[in-house]
Write an enzyme that holds these catalytic residues in place. Structure first.
Site, PDB file in Angstrom:
ATOM      1  CE  LYS A   1      23.006  57.616  63.882  1.00 10.94           C
ATOM      2  NZ  LYS A   1      21.799  56.795  63.790  1.00 10.94           N
ATOM      3  CB  THR A   2      27.660  55.878  63.041  1.00 14.51           C
ATOM      4  OG1 THR A   2      26.357  55.857  62.508  1.00 14.51           O
ATOM      5  CG2 THR A   2      27.978  54.543  63.650  1.00 14.51           C
TER       6      THR A   2
ATOM      7  CD  GLN B   1      17.547  60.369  59.564  1.00 16.57           C
ATOM      8  OE1 GLN B   1      17.712  59.249  59.150  1.00 16.57           O
ATOM      9  NE2 GLN B   1      18.555  61.179  59.867  1.00 16.57           N
TER      10      GLN B   1
ATOM     11  CG  ASP C   1      22.239  54.842  67.349  1.00 15.32           C
ATOM     12  OD1 ASP C   1      22.157  56.027  66.978  1.00 15.32           O
ATOM     13  OD2 ASP C   1      22.536  53.911  66.587  1.00 15.32           O
ATOM     14  CD  GLU C   2      18.696  55.586  64.372  1.00 14.89           C
ATOM     15  OE1 GLU C   2      18.104  56.687  64.323  1.00 14.89           O
ATOM     16  OE2 GLU C   2      19.226  55.047  63.399  1.00 14.89           O
TER      17      GLU C   2
ATOM     18  NE  ARG D   1      18.674  57.587  54.499  1.00 16.62           N
ATOM     19  CZ  ARG D   1      19.323  57.985  55.583  1.00 16.62           C
ATOM     20  NH1 ARG D   1      20.279  57.256  56.090  1.00 16.62           N
ATOM     21  NH2 ARG D   1      19.035  59.147  56.152  1.00 16.62           N
TER      22      ARG D   1
END
Length: 783
Positions: A68-69, A287, A256-257, A633
């Site tokens: 994503k980043t 998430q 973002d997010e 994670r």
DNA sequence: CTGGAGGATCTTTTT
DNA sequence: GATCCTCCAG
């Protein structure tokens, strides 16, 4: 950041010679038209599509670990590189400062230079503050308004509550703060709060207090966190011309997010996006873990409706976790309804299964994790690459104790924030009063800190006078030291203090701000106060003060520092050292580790009882997403544990393994069963000591046994999303009871009360002690 | 006005 | 267990 003109595109800087980014003849020109720029080559097809679809609304559904980043930063670099926009024309919002910084760093990495002119890359809050400062007067503030944190907010509310003679016991200020935050998150100004909700605080005074609070903020020339967005929103709504200019300016927007946006943020984004309509939101509905803070998963679920013509791109190739881990996480999250749905794939080798073990109690859990860590360490695994992710911060303690005993270096991530510590807040208050004498809350905080004989009676007097005159406390004090209103002692020490402040103020432009800060802290007697303090914390506090002064050095001036600190302030953590990471699941979002320990998977703790009580099924689903975040994670190893007994506020409670354990696909987990007695479980809240069933199988949640039975019968286990909240803990009364209005009931936690209203299985109850709460019927007994 | 004693309350996550 | 608050005596 230095530009004071909101309509400076960042282009002028370049023309002026700063040339922070490619200009004709630079890399961009070489890249344009010719072979695709090198940064695109590193992307997979979906990622690349997400980067190159620059025009129109775009939703990128990026599952955990799908890059994503990378997509976000590459997209930004691409916009700049291909010269579709100047840096100052791109709005890029994140939730955390960390994310913002990381994005900036990575773009610089891609472009190979310092990104300047990206004035609009930051958190929602910092960007909101920035916009607000340009047009403060339009919302009743001055451009140098101060930003209140939660602590200030609560102290202010307390004053208002007292003025109304509301019983603070029954209606804590925190609660009101919570309501106000909630309203602000939903974009509601006091006049828009629904009638019914006013009743939720102080016998219907909720809205009134909210309105008064807003008035007080304006008088104080202050804004709280929520205002940074809400007032910005109001600014846009009431001033179409201002809005139009911002719409015009932001040719590209990146969020973002997105799954974490609340209503206010959503409205804000939507308004701004009406200009060029090039809005790209990246997120993962699975998430979304900030519902309690007002985040609306719905925002991401209805993106396509809100932004007509939106393109949706799914990133489903996971580059992080091994198949068992990924599949365990996917199996778990599949129990949620109302998701957009994604199928994560990976090319990695199978790797280890998710490891589950039952443990006697929390202490043993910490010991076991400690052993595992040491074992991995012997195999040359880095501590950096391991993390313990807990549901609630109180769980950290046992681990810390254990690690200290073992001498294992550890780092608590996102623990109590530096700037939230009392000594830092005091020191900051001194600096604030120096810079802005009218900062009443800061003034009040330090007027008698260290003790100067100016007690609450004197402060009360100053308050009364200030209010009657409509002036700030500082000015009121200035007037009062010339009268006999105050006791002699108070009067003289106040005089000294005020003189000191005015002296320091004259030095603001004279000496360096670091020197000034040191001077203020020394001469005020604040440092001395801690030096004379014999308590064990004192040395640490002095260190913190030094650290604070040191960090001031990184800013150009005092005002800049104060602005920064109210919004940010994660002092550079010791990232470099090899330490094991200890943090909450929430703060782990966005991170990854080779090995992840997930302790405390017990009913009531995880899923957290309160989430279930207050939000029912939605709460459960959010908890499940949190579990999903936790598992994903892990790159190579994921070790989950649950304890049979846990001490929660000094009471031993027996616990039932979390239902989430049942929901992990059996094929992807291995259960360690060779531990000693972790046998039967009693009813919730009862001690299993009284109630040990020697014949219970070792791993015995009802769900697990259901699964076994189903398996034995040759049936494949069906995902069973119908497990409703609280089922496992309240099954004694299997046949559902129906309650009547007005009935007296008993609740384990809230005590006795009377039913005020019924909505399906949700009851609103006026408890004798706890006040009005919404609870699920499973949790109350007929009295 | 200050400091200490005792009591109540509360423990999910945070920009 | 810890912190925060109130009350009371000096």
């Amino acid at each position: 950041m230095s530009s004071s003109d909101p309509f400076d595109l960042g282009a002028a800087d370049e023309d002026a010679g700063a040339a922070p980014l490619p200009r004709p003849g630079g890399i961009a020109a070489r890249a344009a038209g010719m072979a695709p720029p090198p940064y695109l080559a590193k992307l997979n097809p979906e990622q690349r599509q997400a980067v190159e679809t620059t025009e129109g609304p775009l939703l990128v559904l990026a599952g955990a670990g799908t890059g994503k980043t990378r997509v976000l930063t590459t997209r930004l670099a691409h916009l700049l590189h291909s010269r579709k926009a100047y840096p100052g024309q791109i709005l890029a919002v994140t939730f955390t400062n960390k994310a913002a910084r990381e994005m900036k760093d990575r773009i610089e990495g891609l472009i190979g230079g310092v990104v300047e002119g990206m004035q609009w890359l930051g958190t929602f809050h910092s960007i909101g503050a920035k916009i607000l400062r340009f047009h403060a007067e339009l919302v009743g503030l001055r451009s140098d308004f101060s930003i209140l944190d939660t602590d200030d907010q609560i102290r202010l509310l307390k004053q208002l509550i007292r003025a109304h003679e509301i019983d603070e016991k029954r209606w804590p200020a925190r609660q009101l703060a919570g309501h106000i935050d909630g309203w602000k998150n939903r974009g509601l100004t006091p006049d828009k709060v629904p009638q019914g909700e006013a009743a939720s605080y102080g016998n219907g005074l909720g809205t009134k207090l909210y309105a008064e609070y807003q008035e007080r903020l304006k008088i104080l020339n202050a804004a709280d966190f929520g205002d940074l967005l809400l007032e910005c929103l109001r600014l846009f709504q009431e001033n179409p011309d201002v809005l139009a200019r911002f719409q015009q300016r932001f040719s590209y927007m990146l969020v973002d997010e997105y799954q974490d946006t609340n209503v206010a943020q959503y409205l804000w984004l939507r308004l701004l996006a009406q200009g060029h309509k090039n809005v790209c939101c990246v997120g993962d509905d699975d998430q979304s873990i900030y519902g309690w803070r007002g985040a609306e998963v719905d925002n991401i679920l209805k993106f396509e409706k809100d932004f007509p013509g939106a393109v949706v791109i799914r990133l489903e190739t996971n580059y992080r976790s091994t198949p068992h881990i990924l599949s365990a996480a996917s199996g778990l999250i599949a129990h949620n309804e109302g998701r957009l749905g994604k199928t994560l794939r990976t090319d990695l080798n199978a790797g280890e299964k998710v490891h589950i073990r039952g443990i006697w109690d929390g202490e043993e859990e910490a010991r076991a994790v400690g052993e595992d860590v040491e074992q991995l360490q012997r195999k040359q695994h880095r501590l950096d690459e391991m993390a313990i992710l807990v549901r609630a911060s109180f769980q950290m303690r046992e681990f810390e104790d254990r690690f200290i005993t073992l001498g294992l270096p550890y780092r608590v991530v996102g623990g109590p924030k530096f700037y939230e510590r009392a000594e830092i807040r005091d020191a900051l208050a001194y600096l604030k009063v120096t810079a802005q004498p009218d900062h009443d809350l800061a003034f009040e905080r330090i007027v008698n800190q260290p003790k100067r004989g100016i007690g609450s009676t004197s402060v009360q007097k100053i308050h009364g006078y200030a209010r009657s005159q409509g002036i700030s406390l500082y000015r009121a004090a200035q007037n009062m030291i010339e009268t006999d209103e105050l006791p002699a002692k108070a009067r003289s020490s106040l005089t000294t203090l005020l003189q000191s402040f005015s002296r320091w103020r004259t030095l603001i432009d004279g000496i360096s701000h670091v020197e000034l800060a040191e001077m203020v802290l020394d001469e005020s007697g604040y440092t001395e106060m801690w030096q004379n303090d014999r308590s064990p914390e004192a040395p640490g506090k002095l260190d913190n003060l030094k650290e604070l002064v040191r960090s001031i050095d990184e800013f150009e001036n005092l005002a800049g520092f104060l602005e920064h600190i109210s919004l940010v302030m994660d002092t550079g953590t010791d990232q470099a050292d090899d330490k094991i990471n200890l943090m909450t699941l929430h703060s782990a979002k966005g991170l990854e580790f080779e090995t992840v320990f997930l302790p405390g998977w017990e009913e009531g703790l995880f899923p957290h009882q309160r989430a279930l009580d207050e939000n029912g099924r939605a709460g459960l689903e959010e908890e499940r997403r949190l579990a999903y975040v936790g598992i994903t994670r892990a790159r190579k190893r994921c070790k989950i544990s649950f304890a049979q007994n846990r001490r929660i506020h000094n009471l031993w409670q027996s616990a039932i393994p979390s239902r989430f354990l049942d929901e992990l696909p059996e094929a992807d987990v291995e259960v360690e069963e060779n531990r000693s007695a972790y046998g039967g479980y009693g009813g919730f809240g009862e001690s299993s000591f009284d109630n040990l069933d020697p014949y219970a199988s070792s791993y015995s949640t009802p769900g697990w046994q259901r699964a076994r039975n189903a398996h034995a019968a040759g049936k494949t286990r069906h995902a069973d999303p119908k497990t409703i909240e609280g089922e496992l803990v309240a099954r004694e009364d299997a046949d559902s009871i129906s309650f009547d209005m007005g009935e007296r009931v008993f609740h384990e936690k809230f005590g006795y009360g009377q039913i005020a209203s019924i909505d399906g299985n949700k009851l609103t109850i006026d408890f004798d002690k706890a006040g009005r709460k919404r609870v699920l019927d499973n949790f109350v007994k007929r009295h």
